[in-house]
Motif scaffolding. Sequence first.
Motif, PDB file in Angstrom:
ATOM      1  N   SER A 152      58.605  44.903  61.633  1.00  0.00           N
ATOM      2  CA  SER A 152      58.989  46.128  60.923  1.00  0.00           C
ATOM      3  C   SER A 152      59.442  45.842  59.503  1.00  0.00           C
ATOM      4  N   PRO A 153      59.287  46.839  58.624  1.00  0.00           N
ATOM      5  CA  PRO A 153      59.600  46.634  57.197  1.00  0.00           C
ATOM      6  C   PRO A 153      61.095  46.729  56.894  1.00  0.00           C
ATOM      7  N   LEU A 154      61.886  45.803  57.434  1.00  0.00           N
ATOM      8  CA  LEU A 154      63.331  45.862  57.247  1.00  0.00           C
ATOM      9  C   LEU A 154      63.812  44.999  56.093  1.00  0.00           C
ATOM     10  N   TYR A 155      63.227  43.816  55.950  1.00  0.00           N
ATOM     11  CA  TYR A 155      63.619  42.920  54.854  1.00  0.00           C
ATOM     12  C   TYR A 155      62.863  43.302  53.588  1.00  0.00           C
ATOM     13  N   ILE A 156      61.590  43.679  53.766  1.00  0.00           N
ATOM     14  CA  ILE A 156      60.683  44.002  52.668  1.00  0.00           C
ATOM     15  C   ILE A 156      59.759  45.104  53.187  1.00  0.00           C
ATOM     16  N   GLU A 157      58.991  45.744  52.285  1.00  0.00           N
ATOM     17  CA  GLU A 157      58.188  46.891  52.726  1.00  0.00           C
ATOM     18  C   GLU A 157      56.985  46.514  53.589  1.00  0.00           C
TER      19      GLU A 157
ATOM     20  N   SER B 108      50.594  45.882  58.487  1.00  0.00           N
ATOM     21  CA  SER B 108      50.196  46.328  57.135  1.00  0.00           C
ATOM     22  C   SER B 108      49.563  45.159  56.377  1.00  0.00           C
ATOM     23  N   SER B 109      50.113  43.979  56.546  1.00  0.00           N
ATOM     24  CA  SER B 109      49.548  42.811  55.844  1.00  0.00           C
ATOM     25  C   SER B 109      48.189  42.431  56.422  1.00  0.00           C
ATOM     26  N   TRP B 110      48.046  42.593  57.722  1.00  0.00           N
ATOM     27  CA  TRP B 110      46.754  42.311  58.376  1.00  0.00           C
ATOM     28  C   TRP B 110      45.666  43.176  57.740  1.00  0.00           C
ATOM     29  N   LEU B 111      45.975  44.456  57.615  1.00  0.00           N
ATOM     30  CA  LEU B 111      45.036  45.420  57.038  1.00  0.00           C
ATOM     31  C   LEU B 111      44.754  45.092  55.569  1.00  0.00           C
ATOM     32  N   MET B 112      45.800  44.744  54.836  1.00  0.00           N
ATOM     33  CA  MET B 112      45.668  44.388  53.416  1.00  0.00           C
ATOM     34  C   MET B 112      44.745  43.175  53.256  1.00  0.00           C
ATOM     35  N   LEU B 113      44.956  42.186  54.102  1.00  0.00           N
ATOM     36  CA  LEU B 113      44.133  40.971  54.054  1.00  0.00           C
ATOM     37  C   LEU B 113      42.678  41.317  54.383  1.00  0.00           C
ATOM     38  N   GLU B 114      42.499  42.059  55.465  1.00  0.00           N
ATOM     39  CA  GLU B 114      41.155  42.374  55.942  1.00  0.00           C
ATOM     40  C   GLU B 114      40.383  43.236  54.942  1.00  0.00           C
ATOM     41  N   LYS B 115      41.025  44.283  54.454  1.00  0.00           N
ATOM     42  CA  LYS B 115      40.312  45.265  53.631  1.00  0.00           C
ATOM     43  C   LYS B 115      40.169  44.862  52.168  1.00  0.00           C
ATOM     44  N   PHE B 116      41.184  44.195  51.615  1.00  0.00           N
ATOM     45  CA  PHE B 116      41.197  43.979  50.164  1.00  0.00           C
ATOM     46  C   PHE B 116      41.220  42.522  49.702  1.00  0.00           C
ATOM     47  N   LEU B 117      41.986  41.683  50.370  1.00  0.00           N
ATOM     48  CA  LEU B 117      42.178  40.331  49.818  1.00  0.00           C
ATOM     49  C   LEU B 117      41.083  39.357  50.254  1.00  0.00           C
TER      50      LEU B 117
ATOM     51  N   PRO C 129      44.915  43.049  40.346  1.00  0.00           N
ATOM     52  CA  PRO C 129      44.703  44.499  40.287  1.00  0.00           C
ATOM     53  C   PRO C 129      45.352  45.246  41.447  1.00  0.00           C
ATOM     54  N   TYR C 130      45.524  44.602  42.586  1.00  0.00           N
ATOM     55  CA  TYR C 130      46.166  45.262  43.730  1.00  0.00           C
ATOM     56  C   TYR C 130      47.670  45.080  43.659  1.00  0.00           C
ATOM     57  N   LYS C 131      48.380  46.198  43.769  1.00  0.00           N
ATOM     58  CA  LYS C 131      49.829  46.163  43.607  1.00  0.00           C
ATOM     59  C   LYS C 131      50.538  45.513  44.798  1.00  0.00           C
ATOM     60  N   ARG C 132      51.592  44.782  44.478  1.00  0.00           N
ATOM     61  CA  ARG C 132      52.526  44.231  45.484  1.00  0.00           C
ATOM     62  C   ARG C 132      51.819  43.554  46.658  1.00  0.00           C
ATOM     63  N   ASN C 133      52.220  43.891  47.886  1.00  0.00           N
ATOM     64  CA  ASN C 133      51.677  43.192  49.078  1.00  0.00           C
ATOM     65  C   ASN C 133      51.759  41.676  48.910  1.00  0.00           C
ATOM     66  N   HIS C 134      52.927  41.225  48.448  1.00  0.00           N
ATOM     67  CA  HIS C 134      53.085  39.814  48.105  1.00  0.00           C
ATOM     68  C   HIS C 134      52.978  38.873  49.301  1.00  0.00           C
ATOM     69  N   LEU C 135      53.481  39.324  50.462  1.00  0.00           N
ATOM     70  CA  LEU C 135      53.435  38.417  51.620  1.00  0.00           C
ATOM     71  C   LEU C 135      51.982  38.164  52.020  1.00  0.00           C
TER      72      LEU C 135
ATOM     73  N   LEU D 104      73.930  43.396  47.171  1.00  0.00           N
ATOM     74  CA  LEU D 104      73.623  44.812  46.928  1.00  0.00           C
ATOM     75  C   LEU D 104      72.154  45.127  47.230  1.00  0.00           C
ATOM     76  N   THR D 105      71.790  46.374  46.967  1.00  0.00           N
ATOM     77  CA  THR D 105      70.464  46.904  47.312  1.00  0.00           C
ATOM     78  C   THR D 105      69.281  46.007  46.937  1.00  0.00           C
ATOM     79  N   ALA D 106      68.306  45.944  47.826  1.00  0.00           N
ATOM     80  CA  ALA D 106      67.067  45.214  47.561  1.00  0.00           C
ATOM     81  C   ALA D 106      66.412  45.799  46.314  1.00  0.00           C
ATOM     82  N   GLY D 107      65.977  44.940  45.413  1.00  0.00           N
ATOM     83  CA  GLY D 107      65.308  45.405  44.198  1.00  0.00           C
ATOM     84  C   GLY D 107      66.262  45.664  43.042  1.00  0.00           C
ATOM     85  N   ASP D 108      67.550  45.802  43.335  1.00  0.00           N
ATOM     86  CA  ASP D 108      68.494  46.114  42.246  1.00  0.00           C
ATOM     87  C   ASP D 108      68.791  44.903  41.356  1.00  0.00           C
ATOM     88  N   LEU D 109      68.852  45.145  40.045  1.00  0.00           N
ATOM     89  CA  LEU D 109      69.292  44.107  39.111  1.00  0.00           C
ATOM     90  C   LEU D 109      70.514  44.560  38.321  1.00  0.00           C
TER      91      LEU D 109
END
Length: 368
Positions: free
Chosen positions: A53-58, A63-72, A93-99, A217-222
Amino acid sequence: MRINEINMFKLNMKMKNPFTTSFGTQHTRSFIIVEAKSSKGVSGWGECVTSDSPLYIEEFTDSSWLMLEKFLIPLILNTTIDHPDDVQERFNPYKRNHLAKSAIEGAIWDLYAKTEGIPLATALGGTRTSIEVGVSLGIEDNITNLLANIKEKVAEGYKRIKIKIKPGKDIEVIDTVRQHFPDIPLMVDANSAYTLEDVHVLKEMDKFNLMMIEQPLTAGDLIDHAKLQKEIKTPVCLDESIHSFEDTQKAIELKSGKIINLKIGRVGGLTQSKEIHDLCTQFGIPLWCGGMLESGIGRAHNIAITSLENFTLPGDTASSSRYWEKDIIEPEVVVENGKLTIPDKPGIGFEVDMNELLKNSVEKQTFK
Ligand code: OSB
Ligand code: MG
């Protein structure tokens, strides 16, 4: 290198002990292993360090399986790659999906190093021959259990103890730990569980001589982290706020923290990790390599990146046996007296144990 086959394995691997953070408890790790094969028959391996589940990161495993299969994978399969540094550009060109990006990029790095006949650490520009290792301990219901865990890990020689905290499981816990272990190198990780309204609690932690407070503090916050760092003496270490070279530049400019926990997956791969490393070297920001409860494949990548000079603090690359009854690599990772030797074999320097890999796999897909 010509890539003419890619395999994806989805694994469900039972952990030896449940691991609890401020965002929940993990009993099993669900993640993806990527194998990239070259036309010369060499295999490179990478790990997608997701969970259910997307608890630590989105991202999460499906979701990563699909990202790998369809785009990467389509951007890599049946193409030629001159150098693994080119992969990040191809994915850009593809945003995020860093993992997801990092998993396949890592496999290409391993393949490249094996093809060149050099250790992955050398391919990355690493200079250390051995690294220091710490351990990350989850939240326990019972303080007696936590103290026993710390005692065991200190006796095993780990160079630094990190304990997870959350509101209500903080000051009293740290205080008790410090009473029992007044001198150990100790740090805490909040996994984004606090807000600026809790400054008084975080300030109180200054009295415990902590090496750092990770991601309070919040994830993503600087911005709020910068405000907090001005109020407290303990160095703030950023984890879930750093996803890229650009985030790192901004964190340095804003003074959002004094230390960075680098995770290869979170920043999208080894090339980005090197770039962040060099920037931090330039600005005097020490790094350490964080963990995502990896199998041996991801752990091997973590060990290799830690060989770079600015990884001056012990990382979370603990022994395989801390997480698994049986890891999926041979030999397993064994930390001795808080240290690991950088492997001198080509690539990640460990063999994949296909038996164990398949035993833990619930899905496999081949692309040719
Ligand atoms: O915040 O560093 C973290 C594990 C899963 C997700 C996030 C984190 C962690 C850990 C464990 O702290 C690190 C490890 O031992 O691999
Ligand atoms: Mg963390």
